[in-house]
Structures are given as C-alpha cells and as structure tokens.
Scaffold this motif. Structure first.
Motif, mmCIF file in Angstrom:
data_model
loop_
_atom_site.group_PDB
_atom_site.id
_atom_site.type_symbol
_atom_site.label_atom_id
_atom_site.label_comp_id
_atom_site.label_asym_id
_atom_site.label_seq_id
_atom_site.Cartn_x
_atom_site.Cartn_y
_atom_site.Cartn_z
ATOM 1 N N ALA A 236 28.733 11.779 -32.206
ATOM 2 C CA ALA A 236 27.958 10.975 -33.156
ATOM 3 C C ALA A 236 28.028 11.561 -34.566
ATOM 4 N N MET A 237 27.991 12.893 -34.670
ATOM 5 C CA MET A 237 28.023 13.533 -35.983
ATOM 6 C C MET A 237 29.391 13.391 -36.642
ATOM 7 N N PHE A 238 30.451 13.256 -35.861
ATOM 8 C CA PHE A 238 31.797 13.145 -36.418
ATOM 9 C C PHE A 238 31.892 11.953 -37.369
ATOM 10 N N SER A 239 31.350 10.813 -36.951
ATOM 11 C CA SER A 239 31.390 9.620 -37.811
ATOM 12 C C SER A 239 30.593 9.838 -39.093
ATOM 13 N N ARG A 240 29.411 10.450 -38.956
ATOM 14 C CA ARG A 240 28.572 10.696 -40.136
ATOM 15 C C ARG A 240 29.239 11.685 -41.083
ATOM 16 N N MET A 241 29.880 12.702 -40.527
ATOM 17 C CA MET A 241 30.548 13.696 -41.359
ATOM 18 C C MET A 241 31.739 13.083 -42.098
ATOM 19 N N ARG A 242 32.454 12.219 -41.410
ATOM 20 C CA ARG A 242 33.616 11.579 -42.036
ATOM 21 C C ARG A 242 33.197 10.757 -43.248
ATOM 22 N N THR A 243 32.104 10.023 -43.110
ATOM 23 C CA THR A 243 31.600 9.229 -44.224
ATOM 24 C C THR A 243 31.150 10.123 -45.379
ATOM 25 N N PHE A 244 30.418 11.185 -45.055
ATOM 26 C CA PHE A 244 29.925 12.113 -46.078
ATOM 27 C C PHE A 244 31.079 12.749 -46.845
ATOM 28 N N LEU A 245 32.106 13.217 -46.129
ATOM 29 C CA LEU A 245 33.216 13.903 -46.790
ATOM 30 C C LEU A 245 34.041 12.956 -47.655
ATOM 31 N N ALA A 246 34.184 11.715 -47.218
ATOM 32 C CA ALA A 246 34.912 10.733 -48.035
ATOM 33 C C ALA A 246 34.202 10.525 -49.370
ATOM 34 N N ARG A 247 32.878 10.531 -49.350
ATOM 35 C CA ARG A 247 32.123 10.373 -50.589
ATOM 36 C C ARG A 247 32.146 11.645 -51.419
ATOM 37 N N LEU A 248 32.107 12.782 -50.751
ATOM 38 C CA LEU A 248 32.087 14.060 -51.468
ATOM 39 C C LEU A 248 33.409 14.328 -52.173
ATOM 40 N N HIS A 249 34.516 14.060 -51.499
ATOM 41 C CA HIS A 249 35.833 14.441 -52.038
ATOM 42 C C HIS A 249 36.590 13.294 -52.702
ATOM 43 N N GLY A 250 36.119 12.072 -52.530
ATOM 44 C CA GLY A 250 36.814 10.966 -53.175
ATOM 45 C C GLY A 250 38.244 10.846 -52.691
ATOM 46 N N GLU A 251 39.188 10.906 -53.623
ATOM 47 C CA GLU A 251 40.599 10.767 -53.260
ATOM 48 C C GLU A 251 41.244 12.097 -52.867
ATOM 49 N N GLN A 252 40.516 13.195 -53.009
ATOM 50 C CA GLN A 252 41.044 14.502 -52.632
ATOM 51 C C GLN A 252 41.127 14.601 -51.108
ATOM 52 N N THR A 253 42.250 15.092 -50.609
ATOM 53 C CA THR A 253 42.451 15.180 -49.169
ATOM 54 C C THR A 253 41.629 16.318 -48.567
ATOM 55 N N ALA A 254 41.009 16.038 -47.428
ATOM 56 C CA ALA A 254 40.227 17.050 -46.719
ATOM 57 C C ALA A 254 40.449 16.891 -45.221
ATOM 58 N N GLU A 255 40.586 18.018 -44.531
ATOM 59 C CA GLU A 255 40.779 18.019 -43.074
ATOM 60 C C GLU A 255 39.430 18.017 -42.370
ATOM 61 N N LEU A 256 39.298 17.151 -41.364
ATOM 62 C CA LEU A 256 38.095 17.100 -40.533
ATOM 63 C C LEU A 256 38.505 17.017 -39.081
ATOM 64 N N HIS A 257 37.909 17.886 -38.251
ATOM 65 C CA HIS A 257 38.263 17.877 -36.828
ATOM 66 C C HIS A 257 37.022 17.871 -35.953
ATOM 67 N N LEU A 258 37.156 17.187 -34.819
ATOM 68 C CA LEU A 258 36.121 17.163 -33.791
ATOM 69 C C LEU A 258 36.459 18.242 -32.773
#
Length: 855
Positions: free
Chosen positions: A316-338
C-alpha cells in the motif's frame, strides 16, 4: 609490466573469456570512486575523511584501497582454479602447492596485513582494520589464519601489482590513514563490495582476454563506462529544490502533527532521531515525508527507506511513495523499489520494472539491477517490510552492504509500538548503527509505553534524559550533539467509545455475528477483527447466512499471494480514501487488517487484544471524511472478552496469540465495581494514561494465576531479547570505537538460514494447485505464476507433515520455489496426513482434522 597482466581475475565458467586481475582491480577502484563522487558531500566526507592525506586526493586514496581488495587472487590457490589460464604462470616458474589456500579473501587478509604496513606505512591498528575490511568483500569478516599463500615469486608479483596500482591512482603513502571508527569500516566494506559487484559484471565491464594495449586509455574508457552505468541507476539523485507542502500533497497546509514534525526536525542537526507520536489517522506518514523533503534539501540526504510491519502495508505504501516522489522530483529521475520477499509478484512494481527497461518515460523508475538479492536498499528510495532494514544489523553475510545502502538516508519506521521483544531489540540495534552511519531516523507510532519510548531514544543517544514535561501527543527529537527538542501537537478533542461484551469462547462468534446484524441492518460499513484465521472463516460463514455475498469480504493470511493482493486491492477500492464506499459492507479479518492499510469503517467489532493494538485497530474507524448512517455517527468499537471475575479467565485462542497477562490487564480497563461499563477514551489526551495502566509498573498484588501470567510474559520477553542480541551485531555504543571488533565478529550465516529478523513457529510454504496442473518451470514467468499460488501456514500438523516430504525435483534449483511444497487439490480438497485441506478463493485455506472440525 605486461607480465603482471598474466594473472587472471575473472573468467567465464563455460567459455574462454577472461579478464586480468589487475584490470578488475582497477575497474573496482574506478567504480568505488565514481560511486562516491555522485554522493552528497556530507556522506562523501564521512567515508573519505579517514583517508585525508597530504598531497593526495582522498577519493583517489579510497579508490586505491578499493582496488587492492582482490590482491589475494595473486596466489597459487586461486590461479590454479583455471588450469588453462595458469599454464603461462607455470612456464614462468610459479609453483602451485596442493596446500595453497583457495579462498582469495583469506589470502588478502594475510597478505595485506604485511603489505599495508611495509609498503605504505600503515600503523598496526590501521593495517589490521583495513585488511579485514578488504578481505570481507565476499560478505564475511574472516579469521586471521596461518596460510600457504605462495613462495617468494608470488610475494614479488603481489608487491609489483600493489606498486602498479598505487602509481595508477597516485598514491605514495597511507601513513596518515586513521580507521578507529567501526561504522566507517562497515561503510567502507559495503562500498567495496558494491563496487566489486558492478566491476565483476561482464555485461557492464567487458572482459579483455588480454593485457590492455594502453593503460591510460583503458582507465579513461572504464571511467566513462562506470559513470554511464551509475547515471543509469540514478545513484546521484538529490532533492534540488524545497517544495511547498501543497506541491507535495493533496492539501494546502500541514496539519498540527505535520507542522510539529517539520518544526522539530529543523531545530536538530543531521543525523537525528524524531519520534512522531500522535493518534491514528493524524497524517504521520505525510509528516515524515515532508520532513524528508525539507532535510534532504537542507543537508543532502541520499534517499529514504520506509519500513513497515507487513507486506500488505508495504504494498500500500509503494503507491503512496511513488506519487510523493513524482511530485518531489518532478522530471528528475529517481529509483524506487518495493522490498519484501514477494515484491516480484506485486503488479504495480512489476509494471514499473518493465517500464524502466530501455527508454524511460517516467521520472520514477525501478532498474532491474537493484532487484537482485541484497541490492534493494542501495537504490535511492525504497519501501517494504522492516525485515529488509533489520538485515543490516543481523550477523549475516554482507550485512554491511545493506547498512551502506541505508547510510546517509532517512529511515522511517512505522508502527514501532507493534513489534515484539525480539524485533524491538533488533530495532534498537538498527537505530544505533544506522545513526552512526549518517542516517536520520523517524519513528511513527499512535501509542508508545513510556518504557519503550525511553529505550528507543537511548538506543540513539544512551545518556539523554527525556523531558519531564513530555506528553502525548507530541513530536520529540534528539541529535548526536545531545540537543533535545519536543513540541506538543494540538489536536481537536475527540473520543472513542469502547463497549465490552462479555462472552465465553464458545459463544463469541455467534454473539459477534448477531451484533453485526443489529449494527448494519440497513446500512453502514463494519469491520470484524478476530485473532485467528479459523475464527475469521467461521464468523464469515455465520454472516453468509445473513448478508448477500457481495456485501461480505474475508481477509486473512491463508490466501495465496495472488488472491491476497487482489483482496488488498479490493479493500482499498471499497474502503480506501476518496472512493465510493458501498451502502453496506462487512469485512471479516484476522489481525492483518490492523496494520497500516488506509481503510475506513463506520463501526468495529474486535476480539480482545493488548490495548495498544486495540487502538491500532480503532485507527480504521472514522479515518476518512465520509457520509455515515445516523446511528453510526460516533466512533464506536465493541470488544469481546471473557468474564474476568472467573478465577482463571478463558481467553480462548487469543491467549495463544498474545500474552494472557496483557490481555488481562487490558480487560481490567473495562472492569469497574464488578461491572463492565463502556470506556470513553478521550482523544488524544486519554490514550497515554490507559497505555501505562496496561504496560506500566504498579504495586497491585497479583493472585496466583496472574502471577504465573506475569512470569510467563517476563520470561518469554527476556529470552526473546537475549536471542535477538545474539542474532545482531553488538551495540554501536559498545563496539563503535573498537576496530578490533571485526576480528571477533562472526557473520558467516546466510540470511536464508538463522539468524532471523523474526521469531515464531516454524512455517511451511504451500503451492496450491489443482490435480493435473503442470509443475515444470520452463520460463521465468512460469516460475512466478507458480509462486503466486503460494501461501504460508504455521499449523504444527501441516509443518510436520510437509517437512517430511521430499523436495520436488524440478523446483530444487528455483530461487522462488525451492522451499515450497505442492498441494494438488481434487475438487478443492486434499488429504495431508491427519488433516484434510480445502481451498477456495472466498475462504482461503481451511484445515479440517479427522473429526471434521475446522482449525
């Protein structure tokens, strides 16, 4: 010089390709330097400061140190592993005694202890520490032994190669190196292992099959390869701009909990420990994320890991984290793993990994390199189970790689009150080591007993004293300078009504079912939590006779993985935030529902459980702003418990799940003047006193049975704490300044064996199949398809029965299935020893004994 390239370092097992050992060592040094070069300056300095040397670049010194990790391969025991590649050495007169040590890590330990002192001026303490770190790149801090590492010719070859490597990286002396900090030694060991893994990958660093034609050009080419690969992994991702709260979340301004967390974190120095202790549903996750965004920009953090108690909450947190990081980094690439044992079959994570192959059209990616074993925490961002973080302090191979992965980041530990004595002890160890490795830690909890709060804080800073005025709810913080800051959280007063219902174990489910019928006769959403899977199934069966099937859901741990993921998704769709809830609905569940799933109900019925867990369950009550039926406007919970006036209250199956002493103490909160009135818990102010009544110490005399229950709990928790301390590396407060600890550290166990992150009954993994289903693994997708059909059970009869069965031949080499046993159903049923098993998608796995009773 070309003769120094005759020694092989890497070779194909099934082919002629090979790579000179010197070249591989140079590759590793280059990769180590480039990894550090893209890190925030604070983290860089933590690793390079011990290598500051007059006239020498600290990054070059560290690159050289990393490069010489494989000097042990210049030995007869290693070189003779390839008969073909050692022929030229034999022609040159090198000898290959049968007594030669074959493990090059052990050879490196012996060789470097001498060479580092004689050739580079290391002191005795530094050469011992550095040799042990370099020799540990295969995961284990080995013992120093008397070994056959080759005669004078081998010694001269190693000396010449060390000279060449020193010249390559511009190093003349290591006399000023100071390595008296064990956390830095662990980080160095982690960095070298990671650099070695990358440099060993032929797909990234192709084998030469010959000496390089031009060493300077070779180094330049390999540096470009390293830089491109690390860029692909986005290891240099940083927070470049501080964003407003409204840019990160779906609301304009922080609430009281979130503002207090930001205020406290801004008054402390990194690394820090922050404890956010506020009621359920007060936005603690967003508070921690906002604090990360602010701190990452202020001091330069390497990333964040959010550790949760279960796989379901991690998903459940994976989806929330993905949304948060997209807003935090904008177009900058960031790695996210479950990160958890079954992450590979999570559909959203699988989709993200597939999208990350080739051209990336999403700023949030999941590169396949991090999906390999032991690598997940190296990614900038991760979310998953707490077990992945705890492996960083267990005595297992490469624990220091995970510690390196967490270092310099923010670690968020959710639901910290919910862990048992064993896991709590591991958490204390993690807090100590991770903070000394440059990590800030945020602990989230709805309720903490005072004793546990103190232990958590002292795990970070042993001599700190908690402020006398500290009260709930609040945000508390401390940094490594001993600065203490706390801020009360002003929340709107509310209340939770808890009504006790006195029942015997035999009548409990019938009474509970009738209560549900009365509460949601026409409308309303109810959650019923019972403490065992079997009772959840029985209650569900009772309710099936009273409600339409589409209004009922059953959720517990004995569903296959694919079915459980589907149920989690349906739960969030029906009862999650912002969704259109059904007019009437009932969810029957085991305690898996009490974890951090963001779902909301109008009313709740619950088995007796320790009071902090009851409050955690109640966190799913009126969590969101929904339109509720008129009769369910108040937040109300019904708790089913035995009559405590009985000389020996019968807690039924619950007494096997939780300590009876805590169940009794919880039950006595409801007991006044020989009656069981409703408790009106004032939120937030009334929570802490009730928690202390259950967990605090008092002088109340205990009768004989309660004295036994008290001793039962004390003994079990004492034993669990002891076993956890044996399983973990020793406290940083005891060994953090003792480099000699590396010589005493025994960490040769693999994480698939003992020690473990959790204690409990032995479990067996079953793959639920129908008669005639294919079990052969022809493709990776087929392997995953079979694994999606697994479920775990700790039923003693089933564990005993299936552990005696032979392993399925076609699964022995499968990473996912080698510990699984197939179960072939005929019409949904199969005999397993003394038990009959039944499985369907609605009830999950049912276990029927010979008598026909369900267990």
């Amino acid at each position: 010089m070309l003769k120094l390239f005759d020694f092989w370092g890497k070779a194909d097992r099934n082919g002629p390709s090979w790579h000179p050992a010197v070249c591989h060592m140079i590759d590793t040094g280059i990769v180590a330097k480039e990894i550090l070069a893209v890190q925030p300056i604070n983290f860089q300095l933590q690793l390079t400061s011990p290598f500051q040397n007059a006239g020498q670049n600290a990054l070059d010194v560290l690159a050289f140190v990393s490069a010489i990790h494989d000097i042990g391969k210049i030995s007869p025991g290693f070189q003779q592993k390839s008969k073909d590649l050692c022929e030229c050495l034999k022609h040159r007169g090198f000898t290959f005694p049968q007594t030669s040590e074959p493990k090059h890590g052990r050879v490196a330990l012996v060789v470097l202890k001498k060479s580092l002192q004689e050739m580079f001026g290391c002191s005795i303490e530094e050469k011992n520490a550095l040799a042990r770190v370099l020799a540990a790149h295969h995961g284990v801090f080995d013992e120093s032994l008397s070994l056959d590492v080759g005669d004078h010719a081998w010694q001269e070859a190693r000396r010449d190669i060390l000279t060449l490597l020193a010249r390559t990286f511009g190093i003349t002396s290591l006399a000023s190196v100071r390595l008296d900090n064990v956390p830095v030694l662990f980080l160095l060991a982690g960095l070298i292992s990671v650099a070695d893994w990358i440099a060993s990958n032929e797909a990234i660093f192709p084998y030469l099959n010959a000496p390089p034609k031009n060493i300077e050009q070779y180094i330049a080419d390999r540096r470009i390869i390293a830089q491109k690969f690390l860029n692909r992994l986005s290891l240099g991702t940083t927070v470049e701009t501080e964003k407003g709260f409204h840019e990160l979340f779906d609301f304009e301004n922080p609430n009281a909990c979130q503002q207090a967390t930001l205020n406290v974190s801004k008054k402390l120095s990194h690394p820090m420990l922050v404890i956010v202790e506020t009621p359920m549903g007060s936005g603690k996750t967003e508070a921690a994320q906002a604090a990360y965004a602010s701190l990452a920009k202020r001091v330069g953090l390497r990333g964040m890991y959010c550790a949760l108690p279960t796989q379901a909450t991690g998903n459940a947190m994976f989806s929330r984290m993905r949304t948060f990081l997209a807003r935090l980094h904008g177009e900058q690439t960031a790695e996210l793993h479950l990160l958890h044992a079954n992450a590979d079959i999570n559909p959203e994570y699988e989709q993200l990994k597939l999208k990350s192959i080739g051209e990336k059209d999403d700023s949030i990616t999941a590169s396949g390199w991090f999906a390999a074993k032991k690598r997940g925490l190296l990614a900038t961002y991760g979310t998953g189970t707490i077990d992945q973080a705890l492996l960083a302090v267990l005595r297992v191979r490469h624990f220091f790689v995970r510690l390196f992965g967490l270092s310099g980041k923010m670690i968020i530990l959710d639901e910290v009150h919910a862990y048992d004595a064993y896991m709590s002890e591991e958490i204390y160890s993690l807090i100590g080591w991770a903070s000394r490795c440059g990590s800030s830690i945020i602990l989230l909890s709805a309720t903490l007993p005072e004793k546990k709060r103190t232990k958590l804080v002292q795990a970070f800073y042993p001599s700190v004293e908690l402020p006398t005025g500290l009260r709930y709810p609040s945000v508390f913080g401390v940094d490594l300078q001993g600065t203490v800051v706390w801020e009360p959280v002003a929340l709107k007063d509310d209340h939770l009504a808890i009504d006790p219902i006195i029942v015997t174990p035999d009548e409990k489910l019938t009474v509970m079912a009738e209560k549900v019928v009365n509460l949601v006769t026409k409308d309303g959403c109810a959650a019923c939590i019972v403490n065992t899977v079997a009772e959840a199934q029985d209650l569900f069966d009772l309710l099936k006779t009273r409600f339409p099937e589409e209004e009922l859901m059953l959720f517990h741990s004995r569903f296959t993985l694919e079915r459980r993921l589907a149920i989690e998704k349906e739960l969030l769709e029906k009862y999650g935030k912002g969704n259109n809830r059904p007019r009437r609905g009932i969810v029957v569940a085991s305690p898996v529902l009490q974890e951090s799933l963001d779902v909301c109900f109008d009313v709740m019925l619950s088995d007796i459980a320790p009071f902090d867990l009851l409050l955690q369950r109640a966190g799913r009550l009126h969590r969101h702003t929904n339109i509720r039926p008129p009769h369910l406007q108040d937040r109300q919970m019904f708790v089913f418990l035995p009559d405590l006036l009985h000389n020996k209250p019968d807690f039924g199956w619950s007494g096997l799940i939780y300590f009876r002493y805590l169940l009794d103490r919880t039950g006595r909160l409801f007991f006044k003047n020989d009656q069981y009135p409703q408790i009106l818990v004032k939120l937030p102010g009334g929570v802490s006193p009730l928690i202390e009544q259950v967990y605090g110490e008092d002088d109340i005399a205990l009768d004989k049975i309660r004295e036994l229950w008290f001793e039962e709990r004390e003994g079990a928790e004492s034993a669990d704490g002891y076993f956890a301390r044996v399983a973990t590396i020793e406290s940083v407060h005891d060994q953090g300044d003792e480099p000699g600890y590396l010589s005493r550290l025994k960490n040769s166990a693999d994480e698939e064996m003992t020690p473990s992150t959790r204690v409990g009954r032995q479990r067996v993994l079953l793959v639920i199949l129908n008669e005639g289903d294919e079990t052969a693994i022809l493709t990776r997708e087929k392997e995953k398809e079979l694994f999606r059909k697994t479920l775990a059970t700790d039923n003693p009869r089933l564990v005993h029965y299936f552990s005696k069965l032979p392993q399925l031949a076609e699964w022995r080499e499968s990473p996912l299935l080698r510990y699984c046993q197939p179960v072939f159903l005929t019409n949904g049923i199969v005999q397993a020893g003394e038990s009959t098993l039944a499985y369907d998608e609605i009830r999950g796995l049912s276990i029927l004994q010979k008598t026909g009773g369900i267990k």
